[in-house]
Design a protein around this motif. Structure first.
Motif, PDB file in Angstrom:
ATOM      1  N   LEU A 131      44.719  63.243  53.182  1.00  0.00           N
ATOM      2  CA  LEU A 131      45.768  63.502  54.276  1.00  0.00           C
ATOM      3  C   LEU A 131      45.196  63.339  55.720  1.00  0.00           C
ATOM      4  O   LEU A 131      44.166  64.018  55.955  1.00  0.00           O
ATOM      5  N   ILE A 132      45.942  62.437  56.492  1.00  0.00           N
ATOM      6  CA  ILE A 132      45.309  62.267  57.647  1.00  0.00           C
ATOM      7  C   ILE A 132      46.611  62.608  58.747  1.00  0.00           C
ATOM      8  O   ILE A 132      47.472  61.980  58.816  1.00  0.00           O
ATOM      9  N   LEU A 133      45.917  63.698  59.843  1.00  0.00           N
ATOM     10  CA  LEU A 133      46.876  63.958  60.788  1.00  0.00           C
ATOM     11  C   LEU A 133      46.696  63.216  62.069  1.00  0.00           C
ATOM     12  O   LEU A 133      45.626  63.310  62.520  1.00  0.00           O
ATOM     13  N   HIS A 134      47.539  62.497  62.232  1.00  0.00           N
ATOM     14  CA  HIS A 134      47.243  61.551  63.664  1.00  0.00           C
ATOM     15  C   HIS A 134      47.891  62.224  64.929  1.00  0.00           C
ATOM     16  O   HIS A 134      48.959  62.378  65.089  1.00  0.00           O
ATOM     17  N   LEU A 135      46.979  62.512  65.886  1.00  0.00           N
ATOM     18  CA  LEU A 135      47.219  63.489  66.932  1.00  0.00           C
ATOM     19  C   LEU A 135      46.649  62.510  68.309  1.00  0.00           C
ATOM     20  O   LEU A 135      45.596  62.383  68.421  1.00  0.00           O
ATOM     21  N   PRO A 136      47.903  62.493  69.005  1.00  0.00           N
ATOM     22  CA  PRO A 136      47.689  61.769  70.459  1.00  0.00           C
ATOM     23  C   PRO A 136      46.673  62.642  70.993  1.00  0.00           C
ATOM     24  O   PRO A 136      46.691  63.849  71.029  1.00  0.00           O
ATOM     25  N   ARG A 137      45.661  62.062  71.791  1.00  0.00           N
ATOM     26  CA  ARG A 137      44.195  62.920  72.347  1.00  0.00           C
ATOM     27  C   ARG A 137      45.289  63.991  73.363  1.00  0.00           C
ATOM     28  O   ARG A 137      44.656  65.065  73.504  1.00  0.00           O
ATOM     29  N   ALA A 138      46.202  63.571  74.150  1.00  0.00           N
ATOM     30  CA  ALA A 138      46.835  64.557  75.050  1.00  0.00           C
ATOM     31  C   ALA A 138      47.306  66.027  74.468  1.00  0.00           C
ATOM     32  O   ALA A 138      47.498  66.674  75.234  1.00  0.00           O
ATOM     33  N   LEU A 139      47.590  65.732  73.117  1.00  0.00           N
ATOM     34  CA  LEU A 139      48.130  66.968  72.652  1.00  0.00           C
ATOM     35  C   LEU A 139      47.159  67.804  72.142  1.00  0.00           C
ATOM     36  O   LEU A 139      47.648  69.164  71.562  1.00  0.00           O
ATOM     37  N   VAL A 140      45.985  67.408  71.710  1.00  0.00           N
ATOM     38  CA  VAL A 140      44.867  68.306  71.128  1.00  0.00           C
ATOM     39  C   VAL A 140      44.621  69.474  72.050  1.00  0.00           C
ATOM     40  O   VAL A 140      44.259  69.333  73.167  1.00  0.00           O
ATOM     41  N   PRO A 141      44.913  70.592  71.571  1.00  0.00           N
ATOM     42  CA  PRO A 141      44.890  72.056  72.562  1.00  0.00           C
ATOM     43  C   PRO A 141      43.381  72.582  72.674  1.00  0.00           C
ATOM     44  O   PRO A 141      43.321  73.779  72.451  1.00  0.00           O
ATOM     45  N   LEU A 142      42.473  71.795  72.979  1.00  0.00           N
ATOM     46  CA  LEU A 142      41.039  71.961  73.009  1.00  0.00           C
ATOM     47  C   LEU A 142      40.461  71.260  74.161  1.00  0.00           C
ATOM     48  O   LEU A 142      40.987  69.946  74.391  1.00  0.00           O
ATOM     49  N   THR A 190      54.020  72.853  65.364  1.00  0.00           N
ATOM     50  CA  THR A 190      53.120  74.028  65.020  1.00  0.00           C
ATOM     51  C   THR A 190      51.490  73.693  64.886  1.00  0.00           C
ATOM     52  O   THR A 190      50.584  74.471  65.154  1.00  0.00           O
ATOM     53  N   THR A 191      51.359  72.274  64.575  1.00  0.00           N
ATOM     54  CA  THR A 191      49.975  71.807  64.371  1.00  0.00           C
ATOM     55  C   THR A 191      49.406  71.653  65.717  1.00  0.00           C
ATOM     56  O   THR A 191      48.107  71.269  65.506  1.00  0.00           O
ATOM     57  N   TRP A 192      49.943  71.477  66.757  1.00  0.00           N
ATOM     58  CA  TRP A 192      49.281  70.996  68.063  1.00  0.00           C
ATOM     59  C   TRP A 192      49.553  71.870  69.123  1.00  0.00           C
ATOM     60  O   TRP A 192      48.796  71.889  70.293  1.00  0.00           O
ATOM     61  N   ARG A 193      50.594  72.710  69.401  1.00  0.00           N
ATOM     62  CA  ARG A 193      50.990  73.428  70.656  1.00  0.00           C
ATOM     63  C   ARG A 193      49.884  74.824  70.934  1.00  0.00           C
ATOM     64  O   ARG A 193      49.035  74.842  69.835  1.00  0.00           O
ATOM     65  N   SER A 196      47.822  76.725  68.074  1.00  0.00           N
ATOM     66  CA  SER A 196      48.295  75.886  66.790  1.00  0.00           C
ATOM     67  C   SER A 196      47.359  76.288  65.870  1.00  0.00           C
ATOM     68  O   SER A 196      45.972  76.669  66.161  1.00  0.00           O
ATOM     69  N   LEU A 197      47.674  75.948  64.472  1.00  0.00           N
ATOM     70  CA  LEU A 197      46.694  75.945  63.430  1.00  0.00           C
ATOM     71  C   LEU A 197      45.582  74.798  63.473  1.00  0.00           C
ATOM     72  O   LEU A 197      44.293  75.233  63.150  1.00  0.00           O
ATOM     73  N   THR A 198      45.835  73.516  64.023  1.00  0.00           N
ATOM     74  CA  THR A 198      44.795  72.793  64.560  1.00  0.00           C
ATOM     75  C   THR A 198      43.853  73.235  65.208  1.00  0.00           C
ATOM     76  O   THR A 198      42.392  73.222  65.086  1.00  0.00           O
TER      77      THR A 198
END
Length: 210
Positions: A131-142, A190-193, A196-198
């Motif tokens: 499973l691959i979660l594609h996350l725009p860099r601007a959304l990663v909360p770190l 839920t995965t990126w705010r 978030s879990l991520t």
């Protein structure tokens, strides 16, 4: 939109690999893919839109993938790809980091830098599945520096917050058929705010236990 999965078995054997490779290239950052099983390739790919992010599920035999500087110059979605290994075995290299992954491991790499990967399959370990979660860099909360330190490292999804994230991603695919687009988009947030879990899974980073 419900999760829709496409299987190469619907096609003649000599058309399967090129079709699968083109389908993957449309949903993921363009990558050079080769396989010793190209003559009769058995694989599947499906995707699920979650608002501003996307979740992809793949199954495939042994193959090699490479994202080169030339491909990056041609097209770059500027995304992180957080990958959960469901079956088989995979190796990935980026920024001079190399890791070997098995079922229950998470790893992440960025589309903006060259990387290479190799997937293994066989009678004992089965087909490679992910499973691959594609996350725009601007959304990663770190902070970017923190994320960069985790690229091509193994993270455990066997226990704790990593396991919670893995189960959550699997349930999104499993329940997509009974969820409307708005619900999927809200669950995707839920995965990126913040908090978030991520973010929590990455903050708990480190080498995946063996």
């Amino acid at each position: 939109m419900a999760f829709v999965e496409f299987d190469t078995l619907l096609l003649p054997g000599d058309q399967r690999f090129d079709w699968w490779r083109q389908l993957v290239g449309q949903g993921v950052a363009p990558t050079r893919i080769t396989s010793d099983f190209a003559a009769d390739f058995v694989g599947s790919v499906g995707s699920l839109d979650l608002g501003r992010i996307q979740l992809t599920k793949m199954s495939f035999p042994g193959l090699r993938s490479e994202r080169t500087a030339e491909l990056i110059r041609r097209a770059d979605p500027e995304a992180y790809e957080l990958t959960l290994i469901l079956g088989g075995s995979m190796g990935v290299e980026q920024d001079r980091h190399t890791t070997r992954l098995a079922a229950g491991d998470l790893s992440m790499w960025t589309s903006s830098r060259p990387y290479s990967g190799e997937a293994m399959s066989g009678p004992v370990i089965g087909a490679s599945r992910a499973l691959i979660l594609h996350l725009p860099r601007a959304l990663v909360p770190l902070p970017e520096a923190r994320v960069d330190s985790l690229l091509a490292h193994g993270l455990s999804a066997r226990a704790g917050v990593g396991k919670v994230l893995a189960d959550f991603l699997g349930s999104l695919v499993g329940q997509a058929a009974v969820l409307d687009d708005l619900s999927l988009a809200r669950l995707g947030e839920t995965t990126w705010r913040g908090g978030s879990l991520t973010g929590r899974a990455l903050e708990a980073g480190g080498r995946a236990p063996r």
